[in-house]
Scaffold this motif. Structure first.
Motif, PDB file in Angstrom:
ATOM      1  N   GLY A  94      -7.648  -0.861  -3.215  1.00  0.00           N
ATOM      2  CA  GLY A  94      -8.263  -1.770  -2.103  1.00  0.00           C
ATOM      3  C   GLY A  94      -8.662  -3.634  -2.663  1.00  0.00           C
ATOM      4  N   SER A 109      -7.729   6.058  -1.453  1.00  0.00           N
ATOM      5  CA  SER A 109      -8.904   5.402  -0.577  1.00  0.00           C
ATOM      6  C   SER A 109      -9.465   3.560  -1.787  1.00  0.00           C
ATOM      7  CB  SER A 109     -10.081   5.753  -2.672  1.00  0.00           C
ATOM      8  OG  SER A 109     -10.695   6.917  -1.977  1.00  0.00           O
ATOM      9  N   LEU A 110     -10.294   3.038  -0.539  1.00  0.00           N
ATOM     10  CA  LEU A 110      -9.916   1.995  -0.506  1.00  0.00           C
ATOM     11  C   LEU A 110     -11.309   1.238  -1.194  1.00  0.00           C
ATOM     12  CD1 LEU A 110      -8.612   0.616   2.607  1.00  0.00           C
ATOM     13  CD2 LEU A 110      -7.484   0.561   0.519  1.00  0.00           C
ATOM     14  N   PHE A 111     -12.203   2.017  -1.154  1.00  0.00           N
ATOM     15  CA  PHE A 111     -13.447   2.013  -1.981  1.00  0.00           C
ATOM     16  C   PHE A 111     -14.337   2.413  -2.878  1.00  0.00           C
ATOM     17  CE2 PHE A 111     -13.457  -0.956   1.978  1.00  0.00           C
ATOM     18  CZ  PHE A 111     -14.027  -2.321   1.743  1.00  0.00           C
ATOM     19  N   PRO A 128     -13.741   8.401  -5.966  1.00  0.00           N
ATOM     20  CA  PRO A 128     -12.151   8.854  -5.369  1.00  0.00           C
ATOM     21  C   PRO A 128     -11.145   7.819  -6.689  1.00  0.00           C
ATOM     22  CG  PRO A 128     -12.563   6.439  -4.105  1.00  0.00           C
ATOM     23  CD  PRO A 128     -14.482   7.369  -4.778  1.00  0.00           C
ATOM     24  N   VAL A 129     -10.620   9.263  -7.236  1.00  0.00           N
ATOM     25  CA  VAL A 129      -9.669   9.185  -7.916  1.00  0.00           C
ATOM     26  C   VAL A 129      -8.364   8.792  -7.655  1.00  0.00           C
ATOM     27  CG1 VAL A 129      -8.054  10.284  -9.663  1.00  0.00           C
ATOM     28  CG2 VAL A 129      -9.993  10.538  -9.247  1.00  0.00           C
ATOM     29  N   MET A 168       0.646  -1.164  -0.523  1.00  0.00           N
ATOM     30  CA  MET A 168      -0.142  -0.068  -0.224  1.00  0.00           C
ATOM     31  C   MET A 168       1.059   1.491   0.482  1.00  0.00           C
ATOM     32  SD  MET A 168      -3.196  -1.085  -0.532  1.00  0.00           S
ATOM     33  CE  MET A 168      -4.087  -0.134  -0.455  1.00  0.00           C
TER      34      MET A 168
END
Lengths: 294, 294
Positions: B65, B50-52, A281-282, A86
């Motif tokens: 994600g 952002s994961l979702f 989200p981008v 991540m």
DNA sequence: GTTACCCATAGACACGGTCTATATCTCCTG
DNA sequence: CAGGAGATATAGACCGTGTCTATGGGTAAC
């Protein structure tokens, strides 16, 4: 006591087993020794099993503790790898960026940005999907690309449109029509020459058709070609006057192999926009690329 | 925000991704929806990613994600397996029990308990290590066995001794010496007959030697044999009078192929003890077995 | 004997995880 | 097109518990 632990306890267990010492585990985890001791005790009570033998040198896994460790070790390693991954995604050391756009935009305009981005973030895989504007919009909605680069205007409530840069379409000709070089032509006069247009249902083609219609004329190409390269090549060879994006022929205009045919009516500039999904989200790779281009 | 999350968050993430819904995840985890929402937000902020994607139907993993999920899914599955395994160990549906003892004790005394234990807990693997008393004690200290079954007395500060059952050694003879059946012999008279003793440095051999010495006699066997089975067989065939544990020849005493030679001095009973490591946790399998035997 | 290192225990405190209540958005339905 | 159902987001309060300090006990080594 029942099952269903706080998974945090497994982290403590992992380090206690790995280091063979509650005190060492505490150091690694930035905790105090009693906290670790307490955590291990909680685990042991929750299982109803002893996990460690305690002795003066530290701790040692019991048979049952060793079984638990064989599972938990893998689990913790995976989590560590996940966190590293991540971080890599965040730093753009990894990941992928999927861009949709027209062939010509990629080749004649985005290429330097793509090179620059790839050089800055060699770990990010680039996926370039070319297609028509409606196809790009569909790809976006299906989640197959992260961003689209298309000609404006775009009206779609699901999409977020960022105006990026401006392109100017124009008519160009080669040496064969050199006598037009100093002239300022009317549309009528232009139409007396063979016109070469892009064949596909591109926005540029639609725009110029509409423009002529608004002045009461109908533009019918002598030649239709399937690529911007052919538009340029045919114009150079004198097969007609091509309607192309000026920025795409800057090299030819400079070396004189082509010249711009000036008209007495203004040709509207065309804007290129960057599309993303609205309210979604981008990805960090995508937003980094957008920042680069604008 | 920095790395190093509470691993509990990954459990929430796992279920949110797996169910595709924060509300569903909340149900599974016995939490409220806002708690799950908050947890996911924490994760996202910690990664800066952002994961979702949130939509009206629930949530969907972003590219990043999905990467995280590929790691976390495995990790969570391992933890679940670990918890199931520990429950199995606790319930004695799994695991192993390593017992040390002498061959004869296993064969003539512990066998029914071992059978009973195995029937009750077929998932627990039994490892039987035979050896002399000092060897058994060493095995225990090396952690190679969970418990030892040996003759008392044992004096060792590192070991915990539980007295288990009592055995009575005695002299037995076969039909050849039938005339001794109704007699009560003195030691002197006994020594006029050929004696068969166990050859190894067993505790029983030491005990009887000391006993005779305390009365001023010296016992010298006519025959020395290496196993309890041979002690019995030689006595039956009339080669002499064997010194054996009465409980090991109960069958022969009953069917009359052997009889006990009674003496006018009492033979001290010998105790069998169960050894475990002092101040060290005993595996649940071991403590279950000890409970069974006592 | 003494030192130094382990782990266990007790009790207090503060942080944060969880809750309820509410807002906002989207899809679906009548 | 209005309104309901169901999704997630936000705000704020509270209680639980994870963590700390202080202390005790045990063992190994010198």
């Amino acid at each position: 006591m029942s099952m269903g632990n706080n998974y945090e306890l497994y982290k403590v267990f992992y380090w206690a087993a790995k280091t063979g010492s509650l005190s060492q585990a505490a150091k690694v985890l930035y905790l105090t020794q009693p906290s670790v001791s307490h955590a291990i005790k909680q685990l042991e009570e929750s299982f109803g099993l002893s996990l460690f033998y305690r002795n003066a040198k530290g701790v040692e896994l019991t048979q049952e503790g060793a079984v638990l460790y064989s599972y938990i070790e893998q689990s913790q390693i995976l989590i560590t790898l996940a966190e590293e991954k991540m971080a890599a995604l965040k730093n753009l050391d990894s990941g992928e960026l999927r861009i949709g756009g027209s062939d010509s935009l990629f080749k004649h305009y985005l290429l330097p940005y793509l090179e620059q981005f790839h050089e800055a973030h060699p770990g990010v895989k680039l996926h370039l999907n070319h297609g028509t504007t409606p196809e790009i919009m569909a790809f976006l909605k299906e989640g197959r690309i992260d961003l689209g680069v298309v000609r404006m205007p775009i009206v779609d409530s699901q999409l977020e449109v960022k105006e990026s840069f401006q392109l100017q379409d124009c008519f160009v000709a080669g040496a064969r029509y050199a006598d037009l070089k100093d002239e300022m032509l009317s549309l009528e006069r232009l139409l007396q020459h063979p016109i070469i247009l892009f064949s596909r249902n591109s926005r540029a083609r639609m725009t110029i058709t509409e423009l002529f219609q608004s002045y009461g004329y109908s533009i019918k190409p002598e030649i239709e070609v399937g690529s911007v390269d052919l538009l340029i090549e045919f114009a150079r060879r004198g097969l007609g006057i091509s309607y192309v994006t000026r920025e795409f022929v800057s090299k030819e205009l400079e070396d004189g192999s082509l010249f711009e045919v000036r008209l007495d009516v203004p040709l509207p500039p065309s804007h290129v926009g960057i599309l993303t999904m609205r309210n979604m989200p981008v990805s960090s790779a995508a937003s980094a690329f957008i920042r680069l281009v604008r």
